[in-house]
Design a protein around this motif. Structure first.
Motif, PDB file in Angstrom:
ATOM      1  N   ALA A 147       0.853  -1.087  -0.126  1.00  0.00           N
ATOM      2  CA  ALA A 147      -0.074  -0.124   0.116  1.00  0.00           C
ATOM      3  C   ALA A 147       0.715   1.209   0.181  1.00  0.00           C
ATOM      4  N   LYS A 148       0.240   2.392  -0.582  1.00  0.00           N
ATOM      5  CA  LYS A 148       1.015   3.685  -0.744  1.00  0.00           C
ATOM      6  C   LYS A 148       0.929   4.051   0.889  1.00  0.00           C
ATOM      7  N   LYS A 149       2.112   4.556   1.058  1.00  0.00           N
ATOM      8  CA  LYS A 149       2.439   5.362   2.542  1.00  0.00           C
ATOM      9  C   LYS A 149       2.044   6.785   2.225  1.00  0.00           C
ATOM     10  N   ARG A 150       1.535   7.273   3.398  1.00  0.00           N
ATOM     11  CA  ARG A 150       0.987   8.752   3.273  1.00  0.00           C
ATOM     12  C   ARG A 150       1.291   9.526   4.440  1.00  0.00           C
ATOM     13  N   ASP A 191       0.272  33.385  13.707  1.00  0.00           N
ATOM     14  CA  ASP A 191      -0.460  34.630  13.210  1.00  0.00           C
ATOM     15  C   ASP A 191      -1.770  34.019  12.262  1.00  0.00           C
ATOM     16  N   GLY A 192      -1.975  32.806  12.668  1.00  0.00           N
ATOM     17  CA  GLY A 192      -3.346  32.312  12.143  1.00  0.00           C
ATOM     18  C   GLY A 192      -3.240  31.657  10.556  1.00  0.00           C
ATOM     19  N   ALA A 193      -2.006  31.557  10.110  1.00  0.00           N
ATOM     20  CA  ALA A 193      -1.809  31.173   8.657  1.00  0.00           C
ATOM     21  C   ALA A 193      -1.643  29.410   8.855  1.00  0.00           C
ATOM     22  N   LYS A 194      -2.165  28.711   7.941  1.00  0.00           N
ATOM     23  CA  LYS A 194      -2.418  27.476   8.033  1.00  0.00           C
ATOM     24  C   LYS A 194      -1.467  26.725   6.788  1.00  0.00           C
ATOM     25  N   TYR A 195      -0.716  25.621   7.275  1.00  0.00           N
ATOM     26  CA  TYR A 195       0.102  25.196   6.421  1.00  0.00           C
ATOM     27  C   TYR A 195      -0.219  23.550   6.568  1.00  0.00           C
ATOM     28  N   ASN A 196      -0.270  22.824   5.090  1.00  0.00           N
ATOM     29  CA  ASN A 196      -0.515  21.507   4.886  1.00  0.00           C
ATOM     30  C   ASN A 196       0.660  20.786   4.259  1.00  0.00           C
ATOM     31  N   PHE A 197       1.267  19.895   4.595  1.00  0.00           N
ATOM     32  CA  PHE A 197       2.233  19.353   4.407  1.00  0.00           C
ATOM     33  C   PHE A 197       1.699  17.732   3.853  1.00  0.00           C
ATOM     34  N   ASN A 198       2.019  17.124   2.788  1.00  0.00           N
ATOM     35  CA  ASN A 198       1.349  15.908   2.424  1.00  0.00           C
ATOM     36  C   ASN A 198       2.764  15.113   1.722  1.00  0.00           C
ATOM     37  N   ILE A 199       3.035  14.046   2.181  1.00  0.00           N
ATOM     38  CA  ILE A 199       4.161  13.106   1.657  1.00  0.00           C
ATOM     39  C   ILE A 199       3.386  11.736   1.325  1.00  0.00           C
ATOM     40  N   GLU A 200       3.430  11.299   0.143  1.00  0.00           N
ATOM     41  CA  GLU A 200       2.991  10.186  -0.381  1.00  0.00           C
ATOM     42  C   GLU A 200       4.129   9.416  -1.196  1.00  0.00           C
ATOM     43  N   GLY A 201       3.764   7.974  -1.121  1.00  0.00           N
ATOM     44  CA  GLY A 201       4.946   7.258  -1.848  1.00  0.00           C
ATOM     45  C   GLY A 201       5.851   6.634  -1.067  1.00  0.00           C
ATOM     46  N   ASN A 202       6.976   6.525  -1.544  1.00  0.00           N
ATOM     47  CA  ASN A 202       8.485   6.155  -0.716  1.00  0.00           C
ATOM     48  C   ASN A 202       8.819   7.098   0.300  1.00  0.00           C
ATOM     49  N   ILE A 203       8.428   6.958   1.460  1.00  0.00           N
ATOM     50  CA  ILE A 203       8.614   7.851   2.475  1.00  0.00           C
ATOM     51  C   ILE A 203       9.838   7.461   3.223  1.00  0.00           C
ATOM     52  N   ARG A 206      13.201   8.538   6.030  1.00  0.00           N
ATOM     53  CA  ARG A 206      13.471   9.531   7.257  1.00  0.00           C
ATOM     54  C   ARG A 206      14.067  10.764   6.909  1.00  0.00           C
ATOM     55  N   ASP A 207      14.926  10.855   5.738  1.00  0.00           N
ATOM     56  CA  ASP A 207      15.513  12.091   5.323  1.00  0.00           C
ATOM     57  C   ASP A 207      14.312  12.950   4.483  1.00  0.00           C
ATOM     58  N   LYS A 208      13.443  12.294   4.059  1.00  0.00           N
ATOM     59  CA  LYS A 208      12.267  13.304   3.698  1.00  0.00           C
ATOM     60  C   LYS A 208      11.484  13.938   4.602  1.00  0.00           C
ATOM     61  N   VAL A 209      11.389  13.120   5.764  1.00  0.00           N
ATOM     62  CA  VAL A 209      10.484  13.595   6.799  1.00  0.00           C
ATOM     63  C   VAL A 209      11.428  14.831   7.509  1.00  0.00           C
ATOM     64  N   ILE A 210      12.656  14.646   7.574  1.00  0.00           N
ATOM     65  CA  ILE A 210      13.645  15.375   8.336  1.00  0.00           C
ATOM     66  C   ILE A 210      13.543  16.895   7.532  1.00  0.00           C
ATOM     67  N   LYS A 211      13.459  16.630   6.260  1.00  0.00           N
ATOM     68  CA  LYS A 211      13.343  17.769   5.088  1.00  0.00           C
ATOM     69  C   LYS A 211      12.052  18.628   5.575  1.00  0.00           C
ATOM     70  N   ILE A 212      11.247  18.010   5.643  1.00  0.00           N
ATOM     71  CA  ILE A 212       9.764  18.824   6.061  1.00  0.00           C
ATOM     72  C   ILE A 212       9.938  19.565   7.380  1.00  0.00           C
ATOM     73  N   PHE A 213      10.659  18.779   8.533  1.00  0.00           N
ATOM     74  CA  PHE A 213      10.769  19.650   9.664  1.00  0.00           C
ATOM     75  C   PHE A 213      11.671  20.679   9.830  1.00  0.00           C
ATOM     76  N   GLU A 214      12.839  20.658   8.657  1.00  0.00           N
ATOM     77  CA  GLU A 214      13.622  21.697   8.400  1.00  0.00           C
ATOM     78  C   GLU A 214      12.992  22.800   7.920  1.00  0.00           C
ATOM     79  N   LEU A 215      12.259  22.409   7.025  1.00  0.00           N
ATOM     80  CA  LEU A 215      11.478  23.730   6.282  1.00  0.00           C
ATOM     81  C   LEU A 215      10.427  24.316   7.360  1.00  0.00           C
ATOM     82  N   MET A 216       9.966  23.651   8.155  1.00  0.00           N
ATOM     83  CA  MET A 216       8.966  24.099   9.287  1.00  0.00           C
ATOM     84  C   MET A 216       9.790  24.931   9.981  1.00  0.00           C
TER      85      MET A 216
END
Length: 128
Positions: free
Chosen positions: A2-5, A14-26, A28-38
């Motif tokens: 099954a696809k991972k998501r 300030d009330g701004a909303k952010y949505n991050f979606n990662i699908e497919g071959n997830i 650890r490095d990809k998740v860390i990049k999201i947290f670095e972006l945050m």
């Protein structure tokens, strides 16, 4: 397979909303990049107010707020509890919760005369 998501929804102070979606071959490095972006965007978890929906949670809140370093007695907790929440509580209830916190290792207690004196348990420091 099954696809991972992974989906992360955030809101900044300030009330701004952010949505991050990662699908497919997830990875650890990809998740860390999201947290670095945050981190770059300065999005942090907002400190949420403690859930004070039980007497035990309220007692712990009083202990943590007013006596983080020093000693205290059940009578002092009773007085602060009634001042803070404007609701009556029996001394036996306070004593019961303090005894439970002691059993769980959250606070230490020492007998002084006829009374117990409590203090938040110290976490031993590791020495390397």
């Amino acid at each position: 397979m099954a696809k991972k998501r992974i989906r992360i929804d955030l809101e900044d102070s300030d009330g701004a909303k952010y949505n991050f979606n990662i699908e497919g071959n997830i990875t650890r490095d990809k998740v860390i990049k999201i947290f670095e972006l945050m981190n770059l965007m300065n999005i942090e978890d907002q400190e949420t107010a403690p859930q004070l929906d039980s007497v035990g949670a309220k007692v712990w809140h009083i202990v943590d707020k007013y006596f983080p370093m020093g000693n205290f007695t059940s009578n002092e907790i009773l007085e602060k509890y009634e001042d803070e929440y404007n609701e009556p509580v029996k001394l036996s209830v306070i004593s019961t919760y303090l005894a439970r916190f002691n059993t769980k290792g959250r606070i230490d207690r020492l007998r002084q005369g006829k009374a117990w004196v409590y203090q938040i348990a110290k976490i031993p420091q590791k020495t390397d």
